[in-house]
Design a protein around this motif. Structure first.
Motif, PDB file in Angstrom:
ATOM      1  N   LEU A  53      17.856  50.910  45.740  1.00  6.79           N
ATOM      2  CA  LEU A  53      17.646  51.253  47.350  1.00  6.79           C
ATOM      3  C   LEU A  53      18.644  50.306  47.845  1.00  6.79           C
ATOM      4  O   LEU A  53      19.605  50.840  48.546  1.00  6.79           O
ATOM      5  N   LEU A  54      18.414  49.056  47.575  1.00  9.96           N
ATOM      6  CA  LEU A  54      19.327  48.005  48.277  1.00  9.96           C
ATOM      7  C   LEU A  54      20.786  48.049  47.763  1.00  9.96           C
ATOM      8  O   LEU A  54      21.617  47.899  48.634  1.00  9.96           O
ATOM      9  N   ARG A  55      20.811  48.347  46.585  1.00 10.51           N
ATOM     10  CA  ARG A  55      22.436  48.491  45.966  1.00 10.51           C
ATOM     11  C   ARG A  55      22.942  49.456  46.698  1.00 10.51           C
ATOM     12  O   ARG A  55      24.237  49.540  47.203  1.00 10.51           O
ATOM     13  N   GLY A  56      22.273  50.637  46.936  1.00 13.46           N
ATOM     14  CA  GLY A  56      22.754  51.768  47.662  1.00 13.46           C
ATOM     15  C   GLY A  56      23.145  51.745  48.980  1.00 13.46           C
ATOM     16  O   GLY A  56      24.180  52.194  49.409  1.00 13.46           O
ATOM     17  N   LEU A  57      22.260  50.945  49.668  1.00  9.16           N
ATOM     18  CA  LEU A  57      22.473  50.803  51.213  1.00  9.16           C
ATOM     19  C   LEU A  57      23.778  49.699  51.175  1.00  9.16           C
ATOM     20  O   LEU A  57      24.558  49.943  52.242  1.00  9.16           O
ATOM     21  N   ALA A  58      23.771  48.679  50.448  1.00  5.20           N
ATOM     22  CA  ALA A  58      24.960  47.861  50.377  1.00  5.20           C
ATOM     23  C   ALA A  58      26.272  48.493  50.051  1.00  5.20           C
ATOM     24  O   ALA A  58      27.201  48.179  50.515  1.00  5.20           O
ATOM     25  N   ALA A  59      26.226  49.471  49.402  1.00 10.24           N
ATOM     26  CA  ALA A  59      27.403  50.351  49.052  1.00 10.24           C
ATOM     27  C   ALA A  59      27.782  51.114  50.471  1.00 10.24           C
ATOM     28  O   ALA A  59      29.284  51.268  50.250  1.00 10.24           O
ATOM     29  N   GLY A  60      27.296  51.335  51.245  1.00 10.59           N
ATOM     30  CA  GLY A  60      27.519  51.741  52.488  1.00 10.59           C
ATOM     31  C   GLY A  60      27.812  53.288  52.415  1.00 10.59           C
ATOM     32  O   GLY A  60      27.669  53.962  53.365  1.00 10.59           O
ATOM     33  N   SER A  61      28.326  53.801  51.427  1.00 10.68           N
ATOM     34  CA  SER A  61      28.868  55.160  51.215  1.00 10.68           C
ATOM     35  C   SER A  61      27.662  56.101  50.712  1.00 10.68           C
ATOM     36  O   SER A  61      28.090  57.220  50.535  1.00 10.68           O
ATOM     37  N   ASP A  62      26.667  55.403  50.270  1.00  9.67           N
ATOM     38  CA  ASP A  62      25.466  56.169  49.448  1.00  9.67           C
ATOM     39  C   ASP A  62      24.722  56.905  50.744  1.00  9.67           C
ATOM     40  O   ASP A  62      23.796  56.377  51.262  1.00  9.67           O
ATOM     41  N   SER A  63      24.885  58.189  50.909  1.00 10.27           N
ATOM     42  CA  SER A  63      24.482  58.713  52.098  1.00 10.27           C
ATOM     43  C   SER A  63      22.644  59.141  51.661  1.00 10.27           C
ATOM     44  O   SER A  63      21.736  58.949  52.500  1.00 10.27           O
ATOM     45  N   SER A  64      22.268  59.285  50.175  1.00  7.40           N
ATOM     46  CA  SER A  64      21.157  59.388  49.890  1.00  7.40           C
ATOM     47  C   SER A  64      20.529  58.052  50.045  1.00  7.40           C
ATOM     48  O   SER A  64      19.261  58.240  50.218  1.00  7.40           O
ATOM     49  N   ALA A  65      21.090  56.995  49.738  1.00 12.28           N
ATOM     50  CA  ALA A  65      20.185  55.914  49.964  1.00 12.28           C
ATOM     51  C   ALA A  65      19.872  55.580  51.431  1.00 12.28           C
ATOM     52  O   ALA A  65      18.885  55.090  51.818  1.00 12.28           O
ATOM     53  N   TRP A  66      20.869  56.017  52.390  1.00  8.15           N
ATOM     54  CA  TRP A  66      20.560  55.820  53.880  1.00  8.15           C
ATOM     55  C   TRP A  66      19.378  56.729  54.405  1.00  8.15           C
ATOM     56  O   TRP A  66      18.696  56.321  55.219  1.00  8.15           O
ATOM     57  N   GLU A  67      19.399  58.095  53.675  1.00  8.14           N
ATOM     58  CA  GLU A  67      18.406  58.913  53.912  1.00  8.14           C
ATOM     59  C   GLU A  67      16.843  58.381  53.598  1.00  8.14           C
ATOM     60  O   GLU A  67      16.041  58.525  54.027  1.00  8.14           O
ATOM     61  N   ARG A  68      16.976  58.027  52.119  1.00  5.03           N
ATOM     62  CA  ARG A  68      15.586  57.459  51.721  1.00  5.03           C
ATOM     63  C   ARG A  68      15.094  56.271  52.637  1.00  5.03           C
ATOM     64  O   ARG A  68      14.187  56.033  52.751  1.00  5.03           O
ATOM     65  N   PHE A  69      16.042  55.421  52.988  1.00 11.42           N
ATOM     66  CA  PHE A  69      15.862  54.382  53.911  1.00 11.42           C
ATOM     67  C   PHE A  69      15.090  54.718  55.138  1.00 11.42           C
ATOM     68  O   PHE A  69      14.083  54.343  55.526  1.00 11.42           O
ATOM     69  N   MET A  70      15.654  55.606  55.752  1.00 10.24           N
ATOM     70  CA  MET A  70      15.154  56.337  56.823  1.00 10.24           C
ATOM     71  C   MET A  70      13.863  56.762  56.656  1.00 10.24           C
ATOM     72  O   MET A  70      12.833  56.744  57.465  1.00 10.24           O
ATOM     73  N   ARG A  71      13.823  57.394  55.531  1.00 13.81           N
ATOM     74  CA  ARG A  71      12.544  58.217  55.209  1.00 13.81           C
ATOM     75  C   ARG A  71      11.282  57.025  55.305  1.00 13.81           C
ATOM     76  O   ARG A  71      10.416  57.193  55.501  1.00 13.81           O
ATOM     77  N   LEU A  72      11.639  56.237  54.434  1.00 14.48           N
ATOM     78  CA  LEU A  72      10.612  54.968  54.134  1.00 14.48           C
ATOM     79  C   LEU A  72      10.520  53.982  55.034  1.00 14.48           C
ATOM     80  O   LEU A  72       9.349  53.675  55.482  1.00 14.48           O
ATOM     81  N   TYR A  73      11.524  53.698  55.729  1.00 17.59           N
ATOM     82  CA  TYR A  73      11.378  52.604  56.844  1.00 17.59           C
ATOM     83  C   TYR A  73      11.374  53.214  58.241  1.00 17.59           C
ATOM     84  O   TYR A  73      10.991  51.954  59.255  1.00 17.59           O
ATOM     85  N   GLY A  74      12.016  54.229  58.424  1.00 18.64           N
ATOM     86  CA  GLY A  74      11.805  54.597  60.114  1.00 18.64           C
ATOM     87  C   GLY A  74      10.547  54.503  60.470  1.00 18.64           C
ATOM     88  O   GLY A  74      10.492  53.918  61.542  1.00 18.64           O
ATOM     89  N   PRO A  75       9.367  55.409  59.839  1.00 17.07           N
ATOM     90  CA  PRO A  75       8.298  55.002  60.562  1.00 17.07           C
ATOM     91  C   PRO A  75       7.630  53.840  60.686  1.00 17.07           C
ATOM     92  O   PRO A  75       6.849  53.470  61.657  1.00 17.07           O
ATOM     93  N   LEU A  76       8.026  52.722  59.519  1.00 21.12           N
ATOM     94  CA  LEU A  76       7.584  51.470  59.533  1.00 21.12           C
ATOM     95  C   LEU A  76       7.935  50.707  60.498  1.00 21.12           C
ATOM     96  O   LEU A  76       7.560  49.918  61.475  1.00 21.12           O
ATOM     97  N   LEU A  77       9.516  50.936  61.011  1.00 22.05           N
ATOM     98  CA  LEU A  77       9.973  50.289  62.220  1.00 22.05           C
ATOM     99  C   LEU A  77       9.348  50.804  63.411  1.00 22.05           C
ATOM    100  O   LEU A  77       9.016  49.883  64.281  1.00 22.05           O
ATOM    101  N   VAL A  78       9.195  51.802  63.611  1.00 19.45           N
ATOM    102  CA  VAL A  78       8.394  52.667  64.992  1.00 19.45           C
ATOM    103  C   VAL A  78       7.311  51.818  65.060  1.00 19.45           C
ATOM    104  O   VAL A  78       6.592  51.370  66.156  1.00 19.45           O
ATOM    105  N   ARG A  79       6.364  51.924  63.806  1.00 19.09           N
ATOM    106  CA  ARG A  79       5.123  51.144  63.921  1.00 19.09           C
ATOM    107  C   ARG A  79       5.186  49.622  64.483  1.00 19.09           C
ATOM    108  O   ARG A  79       4.320  49.054  65.200  1.00 19.09           O
ATOM    109  N   TRP A  80       6.028  48.889  63.786  1.00 18.82           N
ATOM    110  CA  TRP A  80       6.305  47.535  64.266  1.00 18.82           C
ATOM    111  C   TRP A  80       6.770  47.030  65.733  1.00 18.82           C
ATOM    112  O   TRP A  80       6.226  46.365  66.281  1.00 18.82           O
TER     113      TRP A  80
END
Length: 192
Positions: A11-38
């Motif tokens: 996931l970190l490699r996909g995010l760093a690539a910048g163009s991996d939309s599936s990595a960003w979707e996964r990031f938002m699905r995993l971390y979006g709710p966590l960020l809101v909670r924080w």
């Protein structure tokens, strides 16, 4: 708020690539709710917490290439640092706007060369308050009235109504911003 599972290196490699939309979707699905909670744990209300989560995600997008994965939990620590800084800046902006709003209410009412000594300012101020009251939750309205009209300490008000001192400032800042808009509208339209 435990650490939970590690962030996958792929996931970190996909995010760093910048163009991996599936990595960003996964990031938002995993971390979006966590960020809101924080963000809510830092004292933000739901809508503000969601907005700041979006800002954090945008910051991650801009700076993920600088992140160095050193150990388990380092990504979440880095992410939490971004969240903390975004919230701190939001509070600073809100505090400045609140101060500016308070400083402009009087001049707004005294503007346009009118003599407000006949109680006209109080009437307009009262009408503006009545117009906007229904736009805010009872806690937000109570915080505003107690702090800015009642002169109470924000920390004490927060304890009384069950929100943090910073939430009191943020809530009151929203009311003051809206009050300023309504007062400016009264003066522009000459609805006296």
């Amino acid at each position: 708020m435990g650490i939970g599972p590690q962030t996958s290196p792929s996931l970190l490699r996909g995010l760093a690539a910048g163009s991996d939309s599936s990595a960003w979707e996964r990031f938002m699905r995993l971390y979006g709710p966590l960020l809101v909670r924080w963000n809510k744990a830092f004292g933000l209300q739901q809508a503000d917490a969601e907005d700041v989560a979006q800002e954090i995600s945008a910051q991650v997008y801009r700076s993920i290439h600088r992140f160095e994965h050193r150990h388990a939990g380092s990504f979440r620590g880095w992410l939490r640092g971004i969240a903390y800084n975004k919230i701190r800046r939001l509070r600073e902006r809100t505090s400045r706007r609140t101060t500016q709003s308070l400083e402009t209410v009087g001049p707004l009412l005294a503007s346009r060369g009118r003599d407000w000594g006949d109680g006209g300012a109080e009437e307009i101020f009262s009408r503006a308050l009545n117009l906007i009251k229904g736009e805010f939750s009872p806690n937000t309205w109570s915080a505003f009235l107690r702090v800015y009209l009642g002169g109470k300490d924000p920390a004490a008000v927060g304890l009384e109504i069950g929100i943090s001192r910073n939430a009191v400032y943020l809530a009151s800042g929203r009311v003051l911003g809206r009050l300023r808009e309504v007062l400016e509208g009264f003066l522009e339209n000459e609805v006296l």
